[in-house]
Design an enzyme around this catalytic site. Structure first.
Site, PDB file in Angstrom:
ATOM      1  N   HIS A 102       4.563   5.566  11.795  1.00 34.64           N
ATOM      2  CA  HIS A 102       4.112   5.491  10.399  1.00 34.64           C
ATOM      3  C   HIS A 102       3.168   6.692  10.212  1.00 34.64           C
ATOM      4  O   HIS A 102       1.955   6.543  10.153  1.00 34.64           O
ATOM      5  CB  HIS A 102       3.394   4.162  10.178  1.00 34.64           C
ATOM      6  CG  HIS A 102       3.159   3.798   8.748  1.00 34.64           C
ATOM      7  ND1 HIS A 102       3.334   4.676   7.698  1.00 34.64           N
ATOM      8  CD2 HIS A 102       2.753   2.625   8.189  1.00 34.64           C
ATOM      9  CE1 HIS A 102       3.037   4.052   6.569  1.00 34.64           C
ATOM     10  NE2 HIS A 102       2.686   2.810   6.840  1.00 34.64           N
ATOM     11  N   ARG A 119       0.804  -1.215   0.000  1.00 33.30           N
ATOM     12  CA  ARG A 119       0.000   0.000   0.000  1.00 33.30           C
ATOM     13  C   ARG A 119       0.848   1.282   0.000  1.00 33.30           C
ATOM     14  O   ARG A 119       0.645   2.183  -0.819  1.00 33.30           O
ATOM     15  CB  ARG A 119      -0.918   0.034   1.242  1.00 33.30           C
ATOM     16  CG  ARG A 119      -2.146  -0.827   1.140  1.00 33.30           C
ATOM     17  CD  ARG A 119      -2.505  -1.407   2.488  1.00 33.30           C
ATOM     18  NE  ARG A 119      -1.506  -2.403   2.809  1.00 33.30           N
ATOM     19  CZ  ARG A 119      -1.623  -3.686   2.477  1.00 33.30           C
ATOM     20  NH1 ARG A 119      -2.726  -4.107   1.927  1.00 33.30           N
ATOM     21  NH2 ARG A 119      -0.661  -4.559   2.725  1.00 33.30           N
ATOM     22  N   THR A 120       1.794   1.365   0.937  1.00 39.10           N
ATOM     23  CA  THR A 120       2.516   2.630   1.121  1.00 39.10           C
ATOM     24  C   THR A 120       3.373   2.953  -0.102  1.00 39.10           C
ATOM     25  O   THR A 120       3.322   4.061  -0.637  1.00 39.10           O
ATOM     26  CB  THR A 120       3.391   2.544   2.394  1.00 39.10           C
ATOM     27  OG1 THR A 120       2.587   2.028   3.451  1.00 39.10           O
ATOM     28  CG2 THR A 120       3.942   3.894   2.785  1.00 39.10           C
ATOM     29  N   ARG A 152      11.274   3.875   3.996  1.00 36.86           N
ATOM     30  CA  ARG A 152      10.793   2.838   4.930  1.00 36.86           C
ATOM     31  C   ARG A 152      11.993   2.002   5.346  1.00 36.86           C
ATOM     32  O   ARG A 152      12.790   1.580   4.503  1.00 36.86           O
ATOM     33  CB  ARG A 152       9.738   1.938   4.288  1.00 36.86           C
ATOM     34  CG  ARG A 152       9.419   0.741   5.182  1.00 36.86           C
ATOM     35  CD  ARG A 152       8.217  -0.022   4.760  1.00 36.86           C
ATOM     36  NE  ARG A 152       6.995   0.685   5.091  1.00 36.86           N
ATOM     37  CZ  ARG A 152       5.776   0.129   5.032  1.00 36.86           C
ATOM     38  NH1 ARG A 152       5.631  -1.124   4.651  1.00 36.86           N
ATOM     39  NH2 ARG A 152       4.710   0.821   5.347  1.00 36.86           N
TER      40      ARG A 152
HETATM   41  N1   CP Z   1      -0.377  -0.056   5.836  1.00 34.48           N
HETATM   42  C1   CP Z   1       0.849  -0.319   5.332  1.00 34.48           C
HETATM   43  O1   CP Z   1       1.862   0.273   5.714  1.00 34.48           O
HETATM   44  O2   CP Z   1       0.835  -1.307   4.372  1.00 34.48           O
HETATM   45  P1   CP Z   1       2.109  -1.745   3.535  1.00 34.48           P
HETATM   46  O3   CP Z   1       3.072  -2.428   4.474  1.00 34.48           O
HETATM   47  O4   CP Z   1       1.616  -2.688   2.467  1.00 34.48           O
HETATM   48  O5   CP Z   1       2.744  -0.514   2.943  1.00 34.48           O
END
Ligand code: CP
Length: 306
Positions: free
Chosen positions: A136, A58-59, A108
């Site tokens: 986050h 997602r991110t 990240r």
């Molecule tokens: N919510 C979130 O950080 O999802 P991802 O790890 O897929 O980026």
């Protein structure tokens, strides 16, 4: 009004007015994503690097889509396919990326503090896309946007967060943001996964999920962070699900208009049952959609600063 810092590392770094500025800007950004041509020239000529040392769906994708919808050039770097595997340090990686003159670097990392190190070293704007168990912040912003969109306000709402509180960076950012914006926060989960000092943050702890869901406006379920737990903190996944999973029986104790949220990825059938996942009060995919708008807003506001 504008953001005072060039970076976003922690929700501690933004005031309630700045949070409202980001959320209000995201409302206009969301409209762009509903157009047939989902692109505006706002960040044309700007360069944004997505530097990911940990897995993400997602991110990473939403930052990339956000940058592209604003016409920035977006470059994705996964640590696993970079010179990090040859032993290059975080600082050297940062220096080398800075030499190519990017405007913004989205980071990240599995180590808490990694984005802050880069923010202090580099002139590019640094955005924390999740650092270890620390924070986050963009997840908390998109969660706040989604709550505000569905409930109209943040102030005065009661929000329950359930699961692995100790290891979750999402919960840290959410607690900071929600309290800052005047919401009440409670947590539930196995005592082994809830810090003993949680009450000192201004958050209450309710051990039984059936009691915890009563009278709350929002329930946020969290994934168990098995990758960050040094040892098993509960006997089996089946027992975790039985005592702390969200299902329709538990929801019988909740308000009719409660919102169910989850940052993803979901362990289907562990922290949340499949029928709750597909219910109308569950807004997990709205959170994902809003992630693009909130990250567009942040890129726009921060790139101006840089
Ligand atoms: N919510 C979130 O950080 O999802 P991802 O790890 O897929 O980026």
């Amino acid at each position: 009004m504008e953001l005072k810092n060039k970076d976003l590392i922690s929700i501690n770094d933004v005031s309630p007015d700045e949070i409202n500025l980001i959320l209000d800007t995201a409302v206009s950004m969301k409209e762009i994503s509903s157009r047939e041509i989902k692109k505006v020239p706002t960040l044309r000529g700007k360069t944004i690097v997505n530097l990911f040392y940990e897995a993400s769906t997602r991110t990473r994708t939403s930052f990339e889509i956000a940058g592209k919808r604003l016409s920035a050039d977006v470059i994705n770097i996964s640590a696993r396919s970079s010179s990090v595997v040859k032993g290059e340090t975080l600082e050297d990686t940062g220096r080398n990326l800075q030499a190519m003159n990017p405007d913004q670097i989205i980071v990240r990392h599995s180590c808490a503090g990694a984005p802050k190190i880069l923010a202090e070293m580099l002139s590019a704007s640094i955005v924390n896309a999740g650092d270890g168990s620390h924070e986050h912040p963009t997840q908390a912003l998109l969660d706040a946007f989604t709550i505000r969109e569905k409930k109209g306000v943040l102030e005065g709402l009661k929000v329950l967060i359930v699961g692995d509180i100790t290891h979750s960076r999402v919960v840290r950012s959410n607690i900071l943001l929600l309290l800052k914006m005047g919401a009440e926060v409670a947590v539930s989960g196995p005592r082994t996964m809830v810090p003993l000092f949680i009450e000192s943050l201004g958050v209450s702890y309710v051990p039984d999920i059936n009691d915890a869901v009563k009278d709350v406006d929002v329930i946020m379920m969290l994934r168990i962070q098995l990758e960050r737990q040094g040892k098993t903190l509960f006997p089996t996944l089946r027992e975790y699900s039985r005592f702390f999973g969200l299902n329709r029986d538990v929801l019988k104790n909740a308000k009719k208009d409660v919102l169910v949220m989850h940052p993803g990825p979901v362990n289907r059938g562990v922290e949340i049952s499949p029928d709750v996942l597909s219910a109308p009060y569950t807004v997990i995919l709205d959170q994902v959609e809003n992630g693009v708008a909130v990250r567009m807003a942040l890129m726009y506001l921060l790139t101006g600063k840089q």
